[in-house]
Design an enzyme around this catalytic site. Structure first.
Site, PDB file in Angstrom:
ATOM      1  N   ASP A 180      38.476  35.962  36.212  1.00  0.00           N
ATOM      2  CA  ASP A 180      39.035  36.599  37.392  1.00  0.00           C
ATOM      3  C   ASP A 180      39.271  35.562  38.496  1.00  0.00           C
ATOM      4  OD1 ASP A 180      38.703  39.194  36.224  1.00  0.00           O
ATOM      5  OD2 ASP A 180      36.582  39.106  36.770  1.00  0.00           O
ATOM      6  N   ASP A 202      42.153  37.725  33.325  1.00  0.00           N
ATOM      7  CA  ASP A 202      41.743  39.122  33.411  1.00  0.00           C
ATOM      8  C   ASP A 202      42.241  39.702  34.726  1.00  0.00           C
ATOM      9  OD1 ASP A 202      40.368  41.384  32.237  1.00  0.00           O
ATOM     10  OD2 ASP A 202      38.858  41.105  33.797  1.00  0.00           O
ATOM     11  N   ASP A 206      38.359  41.811  41.155  1.00  0.00           N
ATOM     12  CA  ASP A 206      37.493  42.858  40.628  1.00  0.00           C
ATOM     13  C   ASP A 206      36.389  43.112  41.644  1.00  0.00           C
ATOM     14  OD1 ASP A 206      38.845  43.320  38.323  1.00  0.00           O
ATOM     15  OD2 ASP A 206      37.319  42.542  36.961  1.00  0.00           O
ATOM     16  N   ARG A 253      46.243  48.501  37.440  1.00  0.00           N
ATOM     17  CA  ARG A 253      45.214  48.304  38.470  1.00  0.00           C
ATOM     18  C   ARG A 253      45.833  47.734  39.753  1.00  0.00           C
ATOM     19  NH1 ARG A 253      40.217  45.797  34.830  1.00  0.00           N
ATOM     20  NH2 ARG A 253      40.182  47.490  33.306  1.00  0.00           N
TER      21      ARG A 253
END
Length: 692
Positions: A180, A202, A206, A253
């Site tokens: 991330d 990824d 997050d 997302r």
């Protein structure tokens, strides 16, 4: 004051008052709007320089006192808002070892990242301790091949003004490379602001495991599968504000919010560009028991732009949906964000332009007081400014100036030649009128014009009305013209007449008009082995023969190329004549319009200019996702001086309009995979043009 029933018993307060910037306007533009102190036209160069130096010493950089807005500004959990490492030492880092040393330290630090730091091993997430500001120095701070991790209890952290990129290993959803840009597990009071996050294996961001009191603002999140996930917990405790972010070419997302107590999203721009290798599956998503308020955001081309679970509450207000499809949902009762903090909404219709110009790293953040404080020199023909000519103001810029100097030119027509020499970087010439037509710099030299001293003619490059040889130059809100009259000068040998010549790197041209006929805009480099990147946007360029030409790596973005008739009333000409070096990028015309009052099928999009007969050159023009008028020939590329265009790099991609056409051997089109490698960000590399 906050309503205690909505905040689960925690004592919250609004953030302490700070001096606000104008909504959506970068700090540098606010500074540039402030008139310089001192006399008017009688000010001498030494006085200007002395005042500039004194101001630099006296003023601390504005970014040093910036604090978070939104939920990150709320006093809770023993933390009074989010201010990062303010009060601690300021250190500058250029290596991974130094970055990790200070990021993991127990004491507060302001950590200025002043270089592109390659992270080893790829994917390593540097652990960040509490009370830290990690800030890029202008646009030079980059984390390449890694990211940051904030663990349980870490608080009061600012991650700002950085480019974090390139851990992507070639496979979406690759769990072997779960890397991330910023991962937070149980942290609180975090401000993520003005970053450029892209191409990570990824997630770009997050926020997990009850991480709360987070504000994510003015970031560009692009070229990724998963942009921003929030939640991964059964608890419903997290509070987040997400505003003025640009989600571009991200599949999912955007964000996805799972079991979030208060998710406030406003003035975000979600853009899915048609025909690329990344296709959105959904936009904003409220899941579980999330309460979400979504205001004045702009959704462009997204599938399923807004969706919610049956258990979630999602309130929509004032959003714009353009070219979207699929689910667009709302329902339930959420919360009132103004119970927690003050904020101001931009109009939803303005969001694309505000966000495009305002997101990502700023040249004025993370720099020293001298660099952050732009000096402003004023020019006015009537004597009401410090100078009456633009060149006089350029002359007043000190040699090797370390910081931005804005030359604010009041409305009027300035018939003069302007040259910004190579030893005067960081100069902005900005018209102050209400329109780019109000401030005009104009002259009429041509290649064959005799020099006044009798030493010969100017030549093509020497004919320029405005010549820029200094890096990090910007021009804004003005017109630059070469009004050489071909009809009256038929006896003159050499009718090339340049309006603007650039021979520098990182040249940003925004909201300008560049007028001429033959060879209007020369985009060059300082030398064959020197880079020369140019970004022109929201602008107009007019001409007829090779009117965008040179060896620079240049993007013409969301602009209009206006075709003109020749001096004798005939139609016919060439838009581009690149002379690109091999293994470099040439001209990219992106999402622009090519039109003009000329005959149908009379203009070529380009031809290869092998300057000096150099066969080693590899000229390149790509025209993509643009509107082409009927003036463009059905075979839009042609040879030049014995060199075949088919031996060089000329292509189109998804153009529209009557001048567009199907792919053929005489009209090459890029495939989707090829087009993914010919985008604006690829052309500009590590440079993010920033208005200042």
């Amino acid at each position: 004051m906050a309503r205690m029933t909505e905040i689960r018993g925690r004592t919250l307060h609004r953030r302490r008052s700070t001096a606000p910037l104008m909504a959506g306007v970068p700090l540098a533009l606010v500074l540039a709007a402030t008139p310089a102190s001192g006399d008017v036209s009688g000010v001498v160069e030494e006085g200007v320089q002395a005042r500039a130096a004194a101001a630099a010493v006296a003023a601390a950089p504005a970014w040093a006192s910036d604090v978070a807005d939104g939920f990150a500004s709320v006093d809770a959990l023993g933390q009074d808002g989010t201010y990062g490492g303010r009060g601690g030492r300021t250190v500058t880092v250029r290596t991974q070892a130094d970055l990790e040393k200070y990021a993991t330290a127990a004491e507060p630090y302001v950590i200025v990242v002043a270089a592109a730091i390659d992270i080893n091993p790829v994917g390593r997430e540097i652990r960040v301790a509490s009370d830290k500001t990690i800030v890029g120095s202008g646009t030079s701070g980059q984390i390449v091949g890694g990211g940051f991790f904030l663990g349980e209890g870490v608080h009061n952290v600012i991650i700002r003004n950085l480019t974090i990129r390139d851990t992507y290993q070639g496979t979406w959803n690759d769990k072997d490379h779960d890397f991330d840009a910023v991962q937070m597990d149980g942290a609180h009071h975090v401000w993520i602001d003005h970053n450029n996050l892209r191409s990570m294996a990824d997630g770009l961001i997050d926020s997990r495991k009850d991480t709360t009191y987070v504000t994510v603002s003015w970031n560009r999140l692009s070229n990724n599968n998963k942009a921003f996930g929030i939640g991964w917990t059964e608890n419903v405790t997290a509070d987040l504000t997400i505003h003025h972010n640009w989600f571009q070419e991200v599949e999912q997302r955007n964000p996805s919010a799972d079991n979030i107590a208060h998710a406030h999203l406003y003035n975000n721009y979600l853009e899915d560009v048609a025909g690329t290798g990344i296709n959105s599956s959904y936009g904003n998503y409220a899941r579980g028991r999330t309460k979400m308020v979504l205001e004045n955001s702009y959704f462009q081309g997204f599938r399923n732009p807004v969706q919610k679970d049956g258990t979630a509450a999602l309130v929509q207000r004032g959003n714009v949906f353009s070219g979207t499809s699929g689910r667009n949902e709302s329902g339930g009762t959420a919360f009132d964000p103004k119970s927690y903090y003050d904020y101001t909404l931009d109009a939803a219709a303005d969001v694309p332009s505000v966000v495009r110009s305002g997101t990502g790293p700023r040249s004025t953040i993370g720099t020293t007081a001298a660099a952050a404080s732009a000096t402003t020199l004023t020019v006015a023909k009537d004597g009401s400014g410090q100078y009456t000519t633009v060149q006089a103001a350029v002359n007043a810029v000190p040699a090797n100036n370390p910081s931005r100097v804005v030359i604010a030119v009041r409305p009027g027509t300035y018939r003069e030649l302007v040259k910004v020499p190579s030893n005067k970087p960081h100069v902005t010439i900005r018209g102050t009128g209400g329109s780019r037509n109000d401030t005009v710099i104009v002259y009429n030299n041509a290649a064959g014009t005799q020099k006044p001293d009798g030493s010969g003619t100017y030549g093509t490059s020497g004919s320029a009305t405005v010549a820029v040889e200094a890096d990090d130059f910007q021009a804004r809100n003005l017109t630059i013209t070469n009004d050489f009259d071909e009809a009256r000068n038929q006896s003159l040998s050499g009718h090339q007449a340049v309006a603007l010549r650039t021979a520098a790197d990182k040249v940003f041209l925004d909201s300008v008009i560049v007028n001429g006929d033959q060879d209007t805009l020369l985009l060059d480099t300082a030398a064959k082995d020197r880079p020369g990147r140019v970004y022109l946007t929201n602008s107009y360029v007019t001409g007829n023969v090779d009117f965008v030409f040179g060896r620079a790596t240049a993007v013409i973005d969301r602009s209009v190329l206006t075709l003109k008739k020749r001096w004798d009333g005939s139609s016919g000409g060439y838009v581009t004549a690149p002379s690109t070096a091999a293994n470099r990028k040439g001209f990219l015309i992106n999402r622009s319009t090519v039109n003009g009052d000329v005959s149908a099928s009379s203009f070529y999009l380009g031809r290869p200019w092998h300057a000096g007969g150099d066969a080693a050159l590899d000229p390149q023009t790509t025209v993509r996702e643009s509107t082409l008028s009927a003036a463009i020939k059905s075979t839009p590329w042609t040879d030049m001086s014995g060199f075949s265009w088919k031996d060089d790099r000329f292509a189109e991609y998804r153009n529209t309009g009557p001048g567009s056409g199907a792919a053929s051997s005489n009209r090459p089109h890029l495939t989707d995979s090829q087009a993914a490698g010919q985008e604006v960000a690829v052309w500009l590399g590590d440079w993010t043009p920033t208005a200042s």
